[in-house]
Scaffold this motif. Structure first.
Motif, PDB file in Angstrom:
ATOM      1  N   GLY A  91       0.825  -1.187   0.000  1.00 24.79           N
ATOM      2  CA  GLY A  91       0.000   0.000   0.000  1.00 24.79           C
ATOM      3  C   GLY A  91       0.864   1.243   0.000  1.00 24.79           C
ATOM      4  O   GLY A  91       2.057   1.200   0.319  1.00 24.79           O
ATOM      5  N   SER A  92       0.269   2.368  -0.342  1.00 21.84           N
ATOM      6  CA  SER A  92       1.005   3.626  -0.395  1.00 21.84           C
ATOM      7  C   SER A  92       1.599   3.955   0.967  1.00 21.84           C
ATOM      8  O   SER A  92       0.879   4.000   1.971  1.00 21.84           O
ATOM      9  CB  SER A  92       0.069   4.745  -0.858  1.00 21.84           C
ATOM     10  N   GLY A  93       2.900   4.170   1.010  1.00 26.59           N
ATOM     11  CA  GLY A  93       3.564   4.509   2.249  1.00 26.59           C
ATOM     12  C   GLY A  93       3.745   3.358   3.219  1.00 26.59           C
ATOM     13  O   GLY A  93       4.143   3.568   4.363  1.00 26.59           O
ATOM     14  N   LYS A  94       3.458   2.152   2.755  1.00 23.24           N
ATOM     15  CA  LYS A  94       3.565   0.977   3.623  1.00 23.24           C
ATOM     16  C   LYS A  94       4.623   0.010   3.101  1.00 23.24           C
ATOM     17  O   LYS A  94       5.018   0.071   1.941  1.00 23.24           O
ATOM     18  CB  LYS A  94       2.217   0.260   3.701  1.00 23.24           C
ATOM     19  N   GLU A  95       5.051  -0.883   3.970  1.00 31.11           N
ATOM     20  CA  GLU A  95       5.972  -1.925   3.543  1.00 31.11           C
ATOM     21  C   GLU A  95       5.219  -3.013   2.775  1.00 31.11           C
ATOM     22  O   GLU A  95       4.019  -3.230   2.983  1.00 31.11           O
ATOM     23  CB  GLU A  95       6.658  -2.555   4.764  1.00 31.11           C
ATOM     24  N   ARG A  96       5.943  -3.690   1.896  1.00 25.67           N
ATOM     25  CA  ARG A  96       5.340  -4.800   1.176  1.00 25.67           C
ATOM     26  C   ARG A  96       5.017  -5.919   2.166  1.00 25.67           C
ATOM     27  O   ARG A  96       5.813  -6.220   3.048  1.00 25.67           O
ATOM     28  CB  ARG A  96       6.281  -5.300   0.092  1.00 25.67           C
ATOM     29  N   GLU A  97       3.841  -6.530   2.011  1.00 28.67           N
ATOM     30  CA  GLU A  97       3.447  -7.612   2.911  1.00 28.67           C
ATOM     31  C   GLU A  97       3.007  -8.826   2.109  1.00 28.67           C
ATOM     32  O   GLU A  97       2.511  -8.724   0.985  1.00 28.67           O
ATOM     33  CB  GLU A  97       2.301  -7.153   3.825  1.00 28.67           C
ATOM     34  N   ALA A  98       3.191  -9.995   2.727  1.00 33.41           N
ATOM     35  CA  ALA A  98       2.764 -11.239   2.097  1.00 33.41           C
ATOM     36  C   ALA A  98       1.258 -11.399   2.273  1.00 33.41           C
ATOM     37  O   ALA A  98       0.708 -11.062   3.321  1.00 33.41           O
ATOM     38  CB  ALA A  98       3.501 -12.412   2.699  1.00 33.41           C
ATOM     39  N   VAL A  99       0.598 -11.927   1.249  1.00 38.24           N
ATOM     40  CA  VAL A  99      -0.855 -12.055   1.262  1.00 38.24           C
ATOM     41  C   VAL A  99      -1.290 -13.512   1.216  1.00 38.24           C
ATOM     42  O   VAL A  99      -2.135 -13.938   1.998  1.00 38.24           O
ATOM     43  CB  VAL A  99      -1.464 -11.295   0.069  1.00 38.24           C
ATOM     44  N   ALA A 100      -0.693 -14.277   0.291  1.00 40.55           N
ATOM     45  CA  ALA A 100      -1.127 -15.666   0.113  1.00 40.55           C
ATOM     46  C   ALA A 100       0.012 -16.462  -0.519  1.00 40.55           C
ATOM     47  O   ALA A 100       0.850 -15.915  -1.227  1.00 40.55           O
ATOM     48  CB  ALA A 100      -2.361 -15.736  -0.779  1.00 40.55           C
ATOM     49  N   ARG A 101       0.010 -17.771  -0.256  1.00 37.23           N
ATOM     50  CA  ARG A 101       0.996 -18.653  -0.858  1.00 37.23           C
ATOM     51  C   ARG A 101       0.345 -19.974  -1.214  1.00 37.23           C
ATOM     52  O   ARG A 101      -0.648 -20.375  -0.591  1.00 37.23           O
ATOM     53  CB  ARG A 101       2.189 -18.879   0.058  1.00 37.23           C
ATOM     54  N   ILE A 102       0.918 -20.649  -2.198  1.00 41.33           N
ATOM     55  CA  ILE A 102       0.355 -21.918  -2.663  1.00 41.33           C
ATOM     56  C   ILE A 102       1.493 -22.891  -2.932  1.00 41.33           C
ATOM     57  O   ILE A 102       2.534 -22.516  -3.479  1.00 41.33           O
ATOM     58  CB  ILE A 102      -0.530 -21.691  -3.910  1.00 41.33           C
ATOM     59  N   SER A 103       1.275 -24.127  -2.545  1.00 35.57           N
ATOM     60  CA  SER A 103       2.287 -25.163  -2.717  1.00 35.57           C
ATOM     61  C   SER A 103       2.513 -25.485  -4.191  1.00 35.57           C
ATOM     62  O   SER A 103       1.756 -25.059  -5.066  1.00 35.57           O
ATOM     63  CB  SER A 103       1.854 -26.431  -1.967  1.00 35.57           C
ATOM     64  N   VAL A 104       3.544 -26.257  -4.464  1.00 37.12           N
ATOM     65  CA  VAL A 104       3.935 -26.506  -5.860  1.00 37.12           C
ATOM     66  C   VAL A 104       2.830 -27.203  -6.645  1.00 37.12           C
ATOM     67  O   VAL A 104       2.621 -26.916  -7.823  1.00 37.12           O
ATOM     68  CB  VAL A 104       5.246 -27.299  -5.942  1.00 37.12           C
ATOM     69  N   ALA A 105       2.111 -28.107  -5.991  1.00 40.53           N
ATOM     70  CA  ALA A 105       1.035 -28.821  -6.677  1.00 40.53           C
ATOM     71  C   ALA A 105      -0.318 -28.139  -6.507  1.00 40.53           C
ATOM     72  O   ALA A 105      -1.305 -28.547  -7.135  1.00 40.53           O
ATOM     73  CB  ALA A 105       0.950 -30.256  -6.173  1.00 40.53           C
ATOM     74  N   GLY A 106      -0.357 -27.116  -5.680  1.00 40.32           N
ATOM     75  CA  GLY A 106      -1.592 -26.356  -5.511  1.00 40.32           C
ATOM     76  C   GLY A 106      -2.512 -26.833  -4.420  1.00 40.32           C
ATOM     77  O   GLY A 106      -3.565 -26.245  -4.191  1.00 40.32           O
ATOM     78  N   GLY A 107      -2.136 -27.874  -3.709  1.00 38.12           N
ATOM     79  CA  GLY A 107      -3.040 -28.429  -2.728  1.00 38.12           C
ATOM     80  C   GLY A 107      -3.010 -27.786  -1.362  1.00 38.12           C
ATOM     81  O   GLY A 107      -3.903 -28.003  -0.542  1.00 38.12           O
ATOM     82  N   ILE A 108      -1.991 -26.987  -1.093  1.00 39.42           N
ATOM     83  CA  ILE A 108      -1.842 -26.354   0.225  1.00 39.42           C
ATOM     84  C   ILE A 108      -1.720 -24.855   0.034  1.00 39.42           C
ATOM     85  O   ILE A 108      -0.904 -24.387  -0.761  1.00 39.42           O
ATOM     86  CB  ILE A 108      -0.610 -26.897   0.969  1.00 39.42           C
TER      87      ILE A 108
END
Length: 121
Positions: A40-57
């Motif tokens: 966001g403007s004036g904010k640090e970058r933050e992690a939102v979501a992650r997905i495993s290599v096969a997509g199941g997690i």
């Protein structure tokens, strides 16, 4: 070289939905955990979501849990972020990247240009 091209951002009203896409190239996409981040403007970058290599997690930041869904298509080297019930505080530039390791949110590669999401009435 490694490249990320994010798309799908735009202006949306509170409560609305958007689907972001990320086209990845230059590395073995199917071998990496993939993540979405935002800044966001004036904010640090933050992690939102992650997905495993096969997509199941999948994992989500508490701020988006239950509203956002991450998915991937290894055949197309694409990762997606479906966003529902958007709030003004979701306004940010959204980026994708490969995770530097299975147990970390740290990005492995340089950033793409991102896609801007603006939530406003």
């Amino acid at each position: 070289q490694v490249q990320f091209v994010e798309s799908g951002g735009g202006l949306v009203q509170p409560g609305g939905s958007l689907r972001l896409s990320c086209a990845a190239s230059g590395f073995t996409f199917s071998a990496y955990v993939m993540c979405w981040y935002r800044q966001g403007s004036g904010k640090e970058r933050e992690a939102v979501a992650r997905i495993s290599v096969a997509g199941g997690i999948t994992y989500y930041a508490d701020s988006v849990k239950g509203r956002f869904t991450i998915s991937r298509d290894n055949a197309k080297n694409m990762v997606y972020l479906q966003m529902h019930s958007l709030k003004p505080e979701d306004t940010a530039v959204y980026f994708c990247n490969a995770a530097a390791g299975a147990g970390t949110w740290n990005p492995k590669y340089s950033w793409g240009q991102g896609t801007l999401v603006t939530v406003s009435s």
